[in-house]
Design a protein around this motif. Structure first.
Motif, mmCIF file in Angstrom:
data_model
loop_
_atom_site.group_PDB
_atom_site.id
_atom_site.type_symbol
_atom_site.label_atom_id
_atom_site.label_comp_id
_atom_site.label_asym_id
_atom_site.label_seq_id
_atom_site.Cartn_x
_atom_site.Cartn_y
_atom_site.Cartn_z
ATOM 1 N N VAL A 106 -71.672 13.950 44.035
ATOM 2 C CA VAL A 106 -72.554 13.205 44.944
ATOM 3 C C VAL A 106 -72.537 11.717 44.602
ATOM 4 O O VAL A 106 -72.428 10.859 45.487
ATOM 5 N N VAL A 107 -72.621 11.407 43.317
ATOM 6 C CA VAL A 107 -72.658 10.016 42.881
ATOM 7 C C VAL A 107 -71.357 9.303 43.251
ATOM 8 O O VAL A 107 -71.364 8.121 43.634
ATOM 9 N N GLU A 108 -70.238 9.995 43.165
ATOM 10 C CA GLU A 108 -68.957 9.375 43.511
ATOM 11 C C GLU A 108 -68.934 8.914 44.964
ATOM 12 O O GLU A 108 -68.325 7.894 45.293
ATOM 13 N N LEU A 109 -69.590 9.667 45.843
ATOM 14 C CA LEU A 109 -69.674 9.244 47.238
ATOM 15 C C LEU A 109 -70.512 7.976 47.369
ATOM 16 O O LEU A 109 -70.185 7.075 48.147
ATOM 17 N N VAL A 110 -71.597 7.885 46.609
ATOM 18 C CA VAL A 110 -72.453 6.696 46.637
ATOM 19 C C VAL A 110 -71.702 5.476 46.112
ATOM 20 O O VAL A 110 -71.908 4.347 46.593
ATOM 21 N N MET A 111 -70.809 5.678 45.136
ATOM 22 C CA MET A 111 -70.078 4.562 44.535
ATOM 23 C C MET A 111 -69.111 3.887 45.508
ATOM 24 O O MET A 111 -68.713 2.741 45.298
ATOM 25 N N ALA A 112 -68.717 4.569 46.577
ATOM 26 C CA ALA A 112 -67.801 3.993 47.585
ATOM 27 C C ALA A 112 -66.537 3.461 46.931
ATOM 28 O O ALA A 112 -66.099 2.330 47.195
ATOM 29 N N LYS A 113 -65.952 4.272 46.086
ATOM 30 C CA LYS A 113 -64.722 3.865 45.391
ATOM 31 C C LYS A 113 -63.560 3.699 46.366
ATOM 32 O O LYS A 113 -62.649 2.904 46.115
ATOM 33 N N ASP A 114 -63.593 4.392 47.474
ATOM 34 C CA ASP A 114 -62.489 4.340 48.436
ATOM 35 C C ASP A 114 -62.692 3.281 49.509
ATOM 36 O O ASP A 114 -61.957 3.257 50.508
ATOM 37 N N ALA A 115 -63.662 2.396 49.347
ATOM 38 C CA ALA A 115 -63.869 1.326 50.328
ATOM 39 C C ALA A 115 -62.651 0.418 50.380
ATOM 40 O O ALA A 115 -61.890 0.296 49.410
ATOM 41 N N ILE A 116 -62.451 -0.211 51.514
ATOM 42 C CA ILE A 116 -61.285 -1.086 51.703
ATOM 43 C C ILE A 116 -61.307 -2.216 50.678
ATOM 44 O O ILE A 116 -62.310 -2.910 50.507
ATOM 45 N N CYS A 117 -60.180 -2.413 50.006
ATOM 46 C CA CYS A 117 -60.045 -3.451 48.980
ATOM 47 C C CYS A 117 -59.157 -4.557 49.535
ATOM 48 O O CYS A 117 -57.932 -4.424 49.583
ATOM 49 N N GLU A 118 -59.758 -5.645 49.974
ATOM 50 C CA GLU A 118 -58.994 -6.725 50.609
ATOM 51 C C GLU A 118 -58.236 -7.562 49.589
ATOM 52 O O GLU A 118 -57.136 -8.026 49.860
ATOM 53 N N VAL A 119 -58.849 -7.806 48.416
ATOM 54 C CA VAL A 119 -58.191 -8.547 47.346
ATOM 55 C C VAL A 119 -58.116 -7.625 46.134
ATOM 56 O O VAL A 119 -59.145 -7.263 45.566
ATOM 57 N N LYS A 120 -56.919 -7.215 45.766
ATOM 58 C CA LYS A 120 -56.758 -6.257 44.680
ATOM 59 C C LYS A 120 -56.607 -6.977 43.343
ATOM 60 O O LYS A 120 -56.128 -8.104 43.287
ATOM 61 N N PRO A 121 -57.027 -6.277 42.259
ATOM 62 C CA PRO A 121 -57.622 -4.934 42.184
ATOM 63 C C PRO A 121 -59.120 -4.970 42.464
ATOM 64 O O PRO A 121 -59.760 -6.010 42.356
ATOM 65 N N CYS A 122 -59.685 -3.807 42.819
ATOM 66 C CA CYS A 122 -61.115 -3.698 43.100
ATOM 67 C C CYS A 122 -61.770 -2.732 42.118
ATOM 68 O O CYS A 122 -61.125 -1.818 41.605
#
Length: 556
Positions: free
Chosen positions: A407-423
């Motif tokens: 559940v917490v991993e979903l809240v972390m939004a790790k897969d959000a779009i990363c415009e300037v890498k690394p994120c």
């Protein structure tokens, strides 16, 4: 009482041997006896090392092998200074020590004269006061805290001596509809400042109120009314000096993180003017109620053409102690511990409705982020529809670290779009800690400390702390009371865990923040801290150092 020194004594002490001119032959036995007597007298009555040098910093940071948290040296009424030292020159200002037989004050009770200092009798610069106090009020999301700092001006720049700290709850944001009550809630803190700061220095004592994430989350109009009420109360009822437009404000998140970094590294002596060249600074990760900050000084490989810190608001160039530091900083609004709880509960409630659980008041929903066998009445705030209702969250037999972590991993939004890498997470650019800060010390503050310390207090000595420590504790806590009794015998800790079913959620979120969010290795060693030598860690001392380093305007 010392006997009067003879000419022979002076010559012996100087290593020249006895004066034989016009004297009888000096027998070696008499010489030996005399030498023993002299050495004994010097040993008994001579100065001790502890009388001549200041006591070392004793940090209350938990490090591997610590058996307990030390908050500073024992205090007590010190002997008055026998003779104040002369004002130092620019070449020896790093060696300032208390006058002989004077202890280094750590609070008003151990300070022989709060309006003076034991370090010198005249300021380094004639136009400076000898002693300077400064007040910083941290108006946080869960409470307001005053930091009353004492500085002396024996050196080219103000030098911190000690702090008095006091807290009151709730925070200013709890008085959304009553600005006057919000301002009055600070009276207990300001009354303490009136008691601590000598009356003769109060009119030249700067005061600042800096609100953090709690007021940021209120509307612009509501927060502005509260701040204006606070300013009026300071002007009308208290003798301290407001310094300008930035003295009662909502602080920028980036300043909050950087000031916390300055505080920690200043107290740990990694950024002072006398810090040895090449000393590596600490990374500071601060977890508040509504936001969390990360600040560190990345090191890039000069041989790689694209290895550099990207330009942007995350880049913070800081000159402190005669050195320039290029920092990475970011404040994640909405990822403080209390906001993370709300996000997890909302997500669990939403997932329950997707499985057919009815939505509305007084509904029971299984929540894997509560320890097994526990329950919690939770207010769900649906911001989309401006609705609120109560839900009873239950851990039942589903509470577990693994399930909560999903559940917490979903809240972390790790897969959000990363415009300037690394994120790191939520699409935010961040240089890799593994590559640009591979071996530096990492200091965790605020809720990191509050949630871990009760467990460490039951262990002696304290083992090395790693990122995986949070996961191990979460696994045990989420299993419920039988696991608590098996692993910890402390009655105080049992009461804490029973009263806070969300401790499972808290530890799981902290681990996800470090491991998934910041991508720290499980075996990466960390330190947690609350105070260093009685001084609170956090952004306040760093912000105050900037304030007292500027021109102080006294109140007329």
């Amino acid at each position: 009482m010392f006997p009067q020194r003879s000419n022979n004594y002076e010559r012996l002490e100087g290593g020249m041997g006895p004066n034989r001119m016009g004297a009888r032959r000096f027998g070696w036995k008499k010489f030996a006896i005399g030498a023993v007597v002299i050495i004994g007298l010097v040993w008994v009555f001579g100065p001790r090392k502890e009388d001549l040098v200041p006591e070392k910093y004793i940090p209350s940071i938990i490090r591997p092998g610590d058996s307990e948290v030390v908050t500073g040296p024992p205090t007590g009424p010190p002997e008055p200074p026998a003779r104040p030292p002369a004002r130092p020159t620019e070449d020896d200002d790093d060696d300032i020590v208390p006058a002989p037989h004077a202890s280094r004050p750590t609070d008003p009770a151990s300070d022989p004269d709060p309006s003076k200092t034991v370090y010198c009798s005249t300021p380094y610069k004639p136009d400076q006061p000898l002693v300077q106090y400064a007040l910083m009020i941290d108006a946080g999301s869960t409470g307001s805290r005053i930091h009353i700092y004492k500085f002396h001006n024996c050196r080219p720049s103000p030098t911190f001596e000690y702090e008095v700290f006091k807290v009151t709850k709730p925070g200013l944001s709890s008085y959304k509809d009553s600005p006057l009550e919000a301002a009055e809630s600070l009276d207990v803190l300001l009354d303490e400042a009136v008691r601590v700061v000598p009356a003769s220095l109060q009119s030249c004592t700067p005061v600042a109120v800096k609100a953090t994430a709690g007021l940021r989350l209120l509307g612009v109009e509501e927060s502005a009314e509260i701040l204006e009420a606070v300013r009026r109360r300071l002007q009308d009822y208290y003798p301290f000096s407001l310094q300008g437009v930035d003295d009662v404000v909502i602080m920028d998140g980036k300043d909050e993180g950087v000031y916390a970094w300055i505080t920690a590294n200043y107290l740990l002596n990694t950024i002072r003017d006398d810090t040895p060249s090449g000393t590596e600074t600490y990374a500071v990760l601060d977890l508040g109620g509504a936001s969390t900050q990360i600040v560190f000084e990345p090191r890039f490989d000069s041989l790689k053409p694209d290895s550099t810190l990207e330009e942007g608001e995350h880049k913070y160039e800081l000159t402190f102690g005669g050195k320039t530091h290029v920092l990475y900083q970011h404040s994640f609004l909405g990822y403080g511990l209390m906001q993370a709880r709300l996000s997890v509960h909302r997500l669990v409630e939403f997932m329950g409705t997707m499985r057919g659980t009815p939505s509305g008041p007084d509904v029971k929903i299984g929540n894997p982020c509560l320890a097994k066998g526990t329950s919690r009445l939770v207010e769900i705030d649906d911001e989309r529809h401006s609705e609120k209702w109560n839900v009873t969250m239950v851990g039942e037999d589903i509470g577990s670290f693994e399930a909560c972590n999903r559940v917490v991993e979903l809240v972390m939004a790790k897969d959000a779009i990363c415009e300037v890498k690394p994120c790191s997470f939520n699409g935010i650019y961040q240089p890799s800690l593994m590559e640009t800060f591979p071996s530096g010390n990492i200091l965790l503050l605020s809720y990191f400390y509050d949630r871990l310390q009760p467990f460490l207090a039951t262990i002696n000595p304290v083992p090395p702390l790693h990122v995986s420590t949070f996961a191990s504790l979460a696994e045990q806590v989420c299993e419920g009371k039988p696991s608590w009794e098996k692993n910890w015998g402390s009655r105080e800790l049992m009461e804490e865990l029973e009263g806070r079913p969300e401790w499972c959620l808290d530890l799981t979120f902290m681990h996800a923040l470090l491991r998934l969010g910041y991508e720290l290795a499980s075996e990466r060693q960390v330190e947690i801290g609350k105070q260093i030598e009685g001084t609170e860690l956090g952004w306040c001392l760093g912000a105050t150092l900037a304030m007292v380093g500027a021109e102080i305007k006294c109140r007329v």
